[in-house]
Design a protein around this motif. Structure first.
Motif, mmCIF file in Angstrom:
data_model
loop_
_atom_site.group_PDB
_atom_site.id
_atom_site.type_symbol
_atom_site.label_atom_id
_atom_site.label_comp_id
_atom_site.label_asym_id
_atom_site.label_seq_id
_atom_site.Cartn_x
_atom_site.Cartn_y
_atom_site.Cartn_z
ATOM 1 N N ASN A 124 35.542 15.518 19.125
ATOM 2 C CA ASN A 124 35.135 15.457 20.524
ATOM 3 C C ASN A 124 34.227 14.255 20.801
ATOM 4 O O ASN A 124 33.657 13.667 19.885
ATOM 5 N N PRO A 125 34.054 13.897 22.080
ATOM 6 C CA PRO A 125 33.151 12.795 22.441
ATOM 7 C C PRO A 125 31.706 13.066 22.039
ATOM 8 O O PRO A 125 31.316 14.208 21.770
ATOM 9 N N ALA A 126 30.894 12.015 22.074
ATOM 10 C CA ALA A 126 29.511 12.096 21.601
ATOM 11 C C ALA A 126 28.656 13.052 22.427
ATOM 12 O O ALA A 126 27.676 13.612 21.915
ATOM 13 N N ALA A 127 29.003 13.267 23.683
ATOM 14 C CA ALA A 127 28.204 14.155 24.531
ATOM 15 C C ALA A 127 28.318 15.615 24.119
ATOM 16 O O ALA A 127 27.464 16.437 24.465
ATOM 17 N N ASP A 128 29.359 15.955 23.378
ATOM 18 C CA ASP A 128 29.551 17.329 22.911
ATOM 19 C C ASP A 128 28.880 17.523 21.550
ATOM 20 O O ASP A 128 28.558 16.561 20.858
ATOM 21 N N ASN A 129 28.683 18.779 21.209
ATOM 22 C CA ASN A 129 28.274 19.096 19.845
ATOM 23 C C ASN A 129 28.695 20.530 19.537
ATOM 24 O O ASN A 129 29.180 21.247 20.409
ATOM 25 N N GLY A 130 28.535 20.906 18.275
ATOM 26 C CA GLY A 130 28.959 22.236 17.865
ATOM 27 C C GLY A 130 28.198 22.702 16.649
ATOM 28 O O GLY A 130 27.503 21.922 15.981
ATOM 29 N N ILE A 131 28.302 23.994 16.362
ATOM 30 C CA ILE A 131 27.647 24.604 15.199
ATOM 31 C C ILE A 131 28.684 25.445 14.476
ATOM 32 O O ILE A 131 29.233 26.391 15.045
ATOM 33 N N LYS A 132 28.984 25.085 13.232
ATOM 34 C CA LYS A 132 29.943 25.809 12.407
ATOM 35 C C LYS A 132 29.208 26.462 11.244
ATOM 36 O O LYS A 132 28.364 25.832 10.608
ATOM 37 N N PHE A 133 29.568 27.704 10.957
ATOM 38 C CA PHE A 133 28.935 28.439 9.860
ATOM 39 C C PHE A 133 29.911 28.618 8.695
ATOM 40 O O PHE A 133 31.105 28.841 8.901
ATOM 41 N N PHE A 134 29.348 28.544 7.497
ATOM 42 C CA PHE A 134 30.098 28.796 6.269
ATOM 43 C C PHE A 134 29.387 29.893 5.487
ATOM 44 O O PHE A 134 28.157 29.886 5.371
ATOM 45 N N GLY A 135 30.166 30.815 4.934
ATOM 46 C CA GLY A 135 29.597 31.876 4.122
ATOM 47 C C GLY A 135 29.247 31.392 2.728
ATOM 48 O O GLY A 135 29.512 30.229 2.368
ATOM 49 N N PRO A 136 28.668 32.233 1.896
ATOM 50 C CA PRO A 136 28.265 31.839 0.539
ATOM 51 C C PRO A 136 29.433 31.417 -0.345
ATOM 52 O O PRO A 136 29.231 30.722 -1.341
ATOM 53 N N ASP A 137 30.660 31.802 0.038
ATOM 54 C CA ASP A 137 31.843 31.378 -0.717
ATOM 55 C C ASP A 137 32.348 30.014 -0.282
ATOM 56 O O ASP A 137 33.330 29.503 -0.821
ATOM 57 N N GLY A 138 31.703 29.397 0.723
ATOM 58 C CA GLY A 138 32.101 28.081 1.196
ATOM 59 C C GLY A 138 33.166 28.099 2.274
ATOM 60 O O GLY A 138 33.534 27.041 2.790
ATOM 61 N N PHE A 139 33.660 29.277 2.640
ATOM 62 C CA PHE A 139 34.673 29.388 3.687
ATOM 63 C C PHE A 139 34.012 29.675 5.034
ATOM 64 O O PHE A 139 32.924 30.244 5.097
#
Length: 447
Positions: free
Chosen positions: A104-119
């Motif tokens: 996405n363009p620079a004005a957007d952002n996001g937060i992604k989570f990963f569990g202890p297994d890396g997925f």
């Protein structure tokens, strides 16, 4: 809260607007910290980011939220998304977080989570975290507040990890590679990996300023890299996106190869080497019909999923498959990584060039694609174009017109306010007519 937080790939939106505000990020981290902190032992979270200016704001807010529930935070700085999956496991962390809006363009952002297994987290885990946010999370006692520190070795560890996915004897000596890092998260790691393996690297998109991520560069805009490949007579062009979890390749003639061609090559090679688990590839409904026909000719099955790399990974885990991905360039190889990794996919392609001695133009065209066209239509907030009767009627008419000679896939994007109208057919004139009719109706109600 103003609505459901999690979409198809974490939480995403325009920076400093709901839900991508410092306040929401703090509450989200506190809820995630409470969800993953199940006992009184030390708990860790790793946080990485891409190069967007808003990453500083969200990084600090997430750190405050996690430490308020007693989690110790390791701040990795700008690293590719797949590095978070790897380092979450390697550092024995309870949770990993990537701050990025990918392509996405620079004005957007996001937060992604990963569990202890890396997925990436399941729908159930995301729903539980949202529920905790709604309830409110009590802070830890003063003596139990977590600590935060910069982890300086993250990039170096990922570089070594990436190189280790190739046989030790494999070197890239004599190969000239144009590498476009999209002014994003891999602007330091990707050039280092290729150079250490012996390639001559011509880097592009390695001067991030907080605002230029994905701007006329990277996997969504590969044309400048294609021109550079021709100008420098390079053997291959590699275009990553802002968080480096996807890749588009360019052969020595300047022709672009998408994820379908890359997956077709890797699947075919792994099948011959006895490495392809279940003799099958997992891809989404967006993958070209030509890929399906090629795989069938090689005795390889194709498992299709909904759009989104998380659904690809879920099917891979369910069926015990080790190769999957998307036409957009997310290539998931679970023998090496828990999520899409554009650099690792490019290394597999370079390894094929070294082992076969064949040019990129031959390896990047393993099948003839069925003509396909995708049109994106942006819609205004509050609009639901796909629910309009006139749009549904146009879609039904298009499906009838194509019959068995083609297919349509019309869907709402999970990451942007877009309606994606895609069609495939051997008869390109018919396809154009069908798509034009549908797109006109969608635009009329999109606002």
């Amino acid at each position: 809260m103003a609505g459901k937080l999690f979409g198809t790939d974490g939480v995403r939106g325009q920076a400093n607007k709901w839900p991508m505000t410092a306040d929401v990020a703090l509450q989200l981290a506190a809820a995630a910290g409470r969800y993953f902190r199940t006992d009184k032992q030390e708990h860790r979270v790793v946080i990485g980011k891409d190069t967007r200016l808003s990453g500083y704001m969200l990084e600090n807010a997430l750190t405050a939220g996690f430490t308020s529930t007693g989690m110790n935070v390791f701040l990795l700085g700008p690293v590719p998304t797949p590095a978070i999956g790897y380092l979450t496991r390697s550092l024995r962390a309870d949770v990993g977080v990537m701050i990025s809006a990918s392509h996405n363009p620079a004005a957007d952002n996001g937060i992604k989570f990963f569990g202890p297994d890396g997925f990436k987290l399941s729908d159930e885990a995301e729903a539980a975290i949202e529920a905790l946010m709604e309830e409110g999370v009590p802070p830890a006692q003063p003596q139990n507040i977590g600590r935060a520190k910069r982890y300086e070795d993250a990039r170096g560890r990922y570089v070594e990890y990436a190189k280790a996915t190739l046989p030790r004897r494999t070197r890239l000596d004599g190969l000239r590679v144009v590498l476009d890092c999209a002014n994003g998260a891999a602007y330091r790691t990707a050039p280092a990996v290729l150079w250490e393996l012996g390639a001559e690297v011509i880097s592009m998109g390695v001067e991030p300023n907080g605002f230029n991520i994905n701007e006329d560069c990277g996997s969504t805009h590969p044309w400048q890299a294609a021109r550079r490949v021709r100008e420098t007579r390079a053997d291959l062009g590699i275009c990553l996106d802002g968080d480096a979890d996807r890749v588009i390749l360019i052969d020595e003639t300047g022709r672009v190869a998408d994820g379908d061609q890359i997956m077709g090559l890797i699947a075919s090679r792994w099948k011959d080497q006895g490495l392809l688990a279940g003799d099958s590839l997992v891809a989404t409904v967006m993958s070209n019909l030509g890929l399906e026909r090629f795989l069938e000719s090689r005795g390889i099955g194709l498992e299709r999923t909904a759009v989104g790399d998380r659904y690809v990974v879920e099917r891979m885990q369910q069926g015990g498959f080790n190769l999957g991905g998307e036409q957009s360039g997310h290539i998931v190889m679970t023998d090496h990584s828990t999520t899409g990794d554009g650099l690792l996919a490019a290394l597999q392609f370079l390894s094929a060039m070294v082992e076969t001695g064949k040019p990129a133009s031959e390896l990047a065209s393993v099948f003839e694609p069925v003509p396909q066209k995708l049109v994106n239509v942006r819609y205004a907030e509050g609009k639901a174009p796909l629910e309009a009767p006139e749009v549904q009627e146009a879609i039904a008419a298009g499906e009838k017109a194509l019959g068995k000679a083609g297919r349509l896939l019309i869907r709402k994007s999970g990451t942007e306010p877009l309606i994606r109208v895609m069609g495939e057919a051997e008869d390109m004139d018919l396809l154009e007519q069908v798509l034009t009719s549908i797109v006109d109706k969608v635009r009329a109600v999109a606002g």
